[in-house]
Design an enzyme around this catalytic site. Structure first.
Site, PDB file in Angstrom:
ATOM      1  N   LYS A 296       0.857  -1.186   0.000  1.00  0.00           N
ATOM      2  CA  LYS A 296       0.000   0.000   0.000  1.00  0.00           C
ATOM      3  C   LYS A 296       0.894   1.237   0.000  1.00  0.00           C
ATOM      4  CE  LYS A 296      -4.256   1.402  -0.109  1.00  0.00           C
ATOM      5  NZ  LYS A 296      -5.149   1.001  -1.210  1.00  0.00           N
TER       6      LYS A 296
ATOM      7  N   SER B 129      -9.054  -0.779  -4.516  1.00  0.00           N
ATOM      8  CA  SER B 129      -9.146  -0.285  -3.145  1.00  0.00           C
ATOM      9  C   SER B 129     -10.616  -0.054  -2.783  1.00  0.00           C
ATOM     10  CB  SER B 129      -8.303   0.973  -2.981  1.00  0.00           C
ATOM     11  OG  SER B 129      -7.806   1.084  -1.672  1.00  0.00           O
TER      12      SER B 129
END
Length: 669
Positions: free
Chosen positions: A255, A458
């Site tokens: 991430k 996401s």
């Protein structure tokens, strides 16, 4: 605007009976004459049994402010009249000048996208549309419009061929271009020819043109293919010099949304997964062009990597090189290329162009036919960053989406729903609000499929977990199942200029989230626990939706970005295909033998509807004003915009807990 006059009260002694009677009598007299005579100057005020003249200053102020008020009123009325006349003229023009013209008996359908290819146009204030010298709507082109026009043209006997003019398309994105390309390949099965023509081809423009049977290029033009790259600006050293401290919290080693604020270069993990998806997309780009142009494998890479050598062999003639490498079929002057198109499509009525019809004019004509089916498959577009509350078109607002989903629920003719997601995520809270509403809608026996566009990662993937089935394209960017939180503190910046913060609080956390104080270890731990909790919730949602073990989902999550093709292999996606493929599949699953597709949109207010109707382009505009137009290169501006975008993104985040499921890297080429 109104002007209020203020006059200071004058002290008055208690009147005797005589004066009082005189005053009442005078007032009654004035009241009786008020409607018959012009207003009279008021009598002088009494004080102490005598008369005191009114101050001259007060009279002057009254005249000054009165004049100002009259001037303002006159100006206001004048402006109102001018605006009324303009609107009246526009209404007359809209009825007299914009009547739809009949289409020719035969013509070429002109595919000429402008600006950026999108699934949903960004909201533009109707007043801006009305007052703008140019049409801001030309900055974006709806993919669904192009695909619909191409599909209709396939069986329309009036359409003799299709002409692609990509010169004003700034960017497309591989997934959206493939969606149009699939429609073009289906069109060619009708036996009708497709021709592409332009002064110059950028990388995206050429990819769209490669679906044509023949590609024409100006004899001074170039085919500019350079490959895909993912380069970002990193701000750590700059932020250190400014004394800005970025407090970052994340779950998932891939991430990397926050890396530009925390490093001066790309981490090994970020480089690993970025190289993976960007190379997959490039292989799709080159492979499809080589297939469509019947080129040997590796031809495009050779063209790019050895461009300097190839240009030497043609003495710098880029158009000649494009012909030699079989990237284009014909080069010529603008007049020569136009003559070729006129020979293929015929001459326009005006006689100065080929006989072409724009997509907007063509769809306006096609859509005149009333669809007899009452059954509907609804399509709801979720495009842009996901934020809390109400958001305009071009972004995804949780409350806005809820209102649209309730429109779907209230329409008994809607038998199935396709959510078209083109989003890299955003607020975790807003994503969950939308997901839970989709689950509630499914419980009312409305089947829901998700169709992924260029990006559904996401928070975009969070929403997708509510669907019965997830469709993606091979080049869709998805995954990025990870969570982060971040905010800056400026205590070091303030120290540089001699500003310090001190005080007292009732608890250890009181004032801990102030920008002018360092973040305490206790507060950091609290935020990180919140981020970890949302990550656990995310992978649990995915595991339940995909019917997989949570540990297995964790192994493919951690913020890792995947292409649609790879996502299907690892079980994050059910099927590969376009939006139309998903619509056909859900209609079959809902046992709909016939149906119409309806895009669910926010109802316009009467004011928006009226102003927008005044700005609609003429539906009967049958041919382009100028052939082979190209927009000037905006590469430098795009690069500068990409440089500051991460800083602007931080300012736009509005999650109530400051926790996000958003993907910085999910920018599809």
């Amino acid at each position: 605007m109104s002007v209020n006059y203020y006059e200071p009260p004058v002290a008055q002694a208690a009147p005797n009976h005589e004066n009082s009677s005189h005053s009442h009598q005078q007032n009654n007299q004035q009241n009786n004459q008020q409607h018959n005579q012009p207003p009279q100057s008021p009598p002088p005020r009494q004080t102490g049994g005598g008369y005191t003249p009114k101050p001259k200053a007060s009279g002057r102020l009254r005249r000054i402010f009165g004049g100002m008020g009259a001037a303002v009123t006159t100006l206001r009325n004048t402006l109102a009249n001018i605006i009324f006349i303009i609107i009246l003229l526009l209404i007359i023009a809209s009825f007299s000048g914009k009547a739809s013209l009949p289409l020719p008996e035969s013509f070429a359908l002109r595919i000429a996208p402008t600006g950026i290819l999108v699934d949903q146009r960004s909201y533009i204030d109707p007043a801006s549309l009305l007052l703008s010298d140019e049409n801001p709507q030309e900055n974006e082109t709806l993919v669904s419009d192009l695909v619909a026009a191409i599909h209709h043209a396939e069986k329309d006997t009036r359409v003799k061929l299709l002409v692609i003019e990509p010169g004003r398309m700034l960017a497309g994105g591989l997934s959206k271009l493939n969606e149009i390309g699939q429609a073009l390949e289906q069109f060619k099965t009708s036996g009708k020819k497709v021709i592409a023509v332009s002064n110059y081809y950028s990388q995206d423009q050429y990819y769209l043109a490669s679906f044509a049977d023949e590609i024409y290029l100006h004899d001074m033009g170039v085919v500019e293919i350079t490959g895909y790259g993912r380069y970002m600006n990193y701000y750590k050293s700059a932020l250190d010099k400014l004394g800005v401290t970025i407090h970052a919290f994340r779950s998932g080693k891939y991430k990397d949304y926050l890396e530009p604020y925390l490093r001066d270069d790309m981490s090994a993990e970020s480089r690993e997964h970025n190289e993976q998806w960007i190379n997959e997309l490039w292989a799709n780009y080159t492979g499809n062009i080589e297939r469509l142009r019947r080129l040997p494998p590796g031809s495009i890479n050779d063209y790019v990597n050895n461009l300097d050598v190839h240009m030497t062999l043609t003495s710098g003639d880029s158009a000649k090189l494009a012909v030699e490498k079989a990237l284009v079929d014909k080069v010529g002057s603008r007049h020569e290329l136009l003559s070729t198109l006129i020979n293929a499509a015929g001459k326009s009525k005006e006689g100065d162009n080929y006989n072409g019809v724009d997509v907007n004019a063509y769809l306006a004509d096609v859509n005149k036919k009333v669809h007899p089916d009452s059954n509907k498959v609804a399509v709801l577009v979720a495009a842009g960053a996901i934020s809390d509350g109400r958001q305009p078109e071009g972004s995804v607002g949780s409350e806005t989406m809820l209102e649209l989903l309730r429109q779907v629920q209230d329409d008994n003719n809607i038998k199935a729903l396709v959510i078209r997601i083109d989003s890299g995520g955003g607020s975790a809270f807003a994503s969950e609000i939308i997901r839970s509403e989709l689950v509630a809608l499914r419980e009312k026996n409305i089947p829901i499929y998700v169709s992924m566009g260029s990006v559904a990662a996401s928070g975009g993937y969070w929403i997708a977990t509510a669907a019965d089935k997830i469709w993606a394209q091979p080049t869709t960017i998805t995954g990025s199942i990870g969570v982060f939180g971040a905010f800056p503190t400026l205590e070091k910046s303030l120290e540089k200029i001699g500003v310090y913060t001190d005080g007292v609080g009732t608890t250890e956390l009181a004032g801990s989230m102030r920008l002018d104080r360092p973040l305490s270890a206790k507060a950091s731990k609290v935020v990180q626990q919140g981020v970890d909790n949302i990550y656990e919730r995310f992978i649990t949602l995915v595991a339940d939706a995909r019917k997989q073990d949570k540990e297995a989902i964790h192994n493919i999550a951690q913020g890792h970005v995947w292409t649609g093709n790879k996502a299907k292999e690892i079980g994050l996606v059910d099927e590969l295909g376009t939006l139309n493929d998903a619509i056909k599949a859900i209609a079959e699953a809902a046992d709909l033998s016939s149906y119409k597709v309806e895009f669910v949109q926010r109802p316009l207010s009467p004011k928006e509807e009226f102003l927008r109707s005044l700005t609609q382009s003429q539906a009967g505009a049958l041919a382009p004003k100028s052939l082979l137009a190209n927009w000037s290169s905006l590469g430098l501006l795009n690069d500068l915009g990409a440089s500051v975008k991460p800083l602007l993104d931080l300012n736009a985040m509005n999650d109530p807990q400051g926790i996000y499921v958003k993907c910085l890297d999910c920018v599809a080429p």
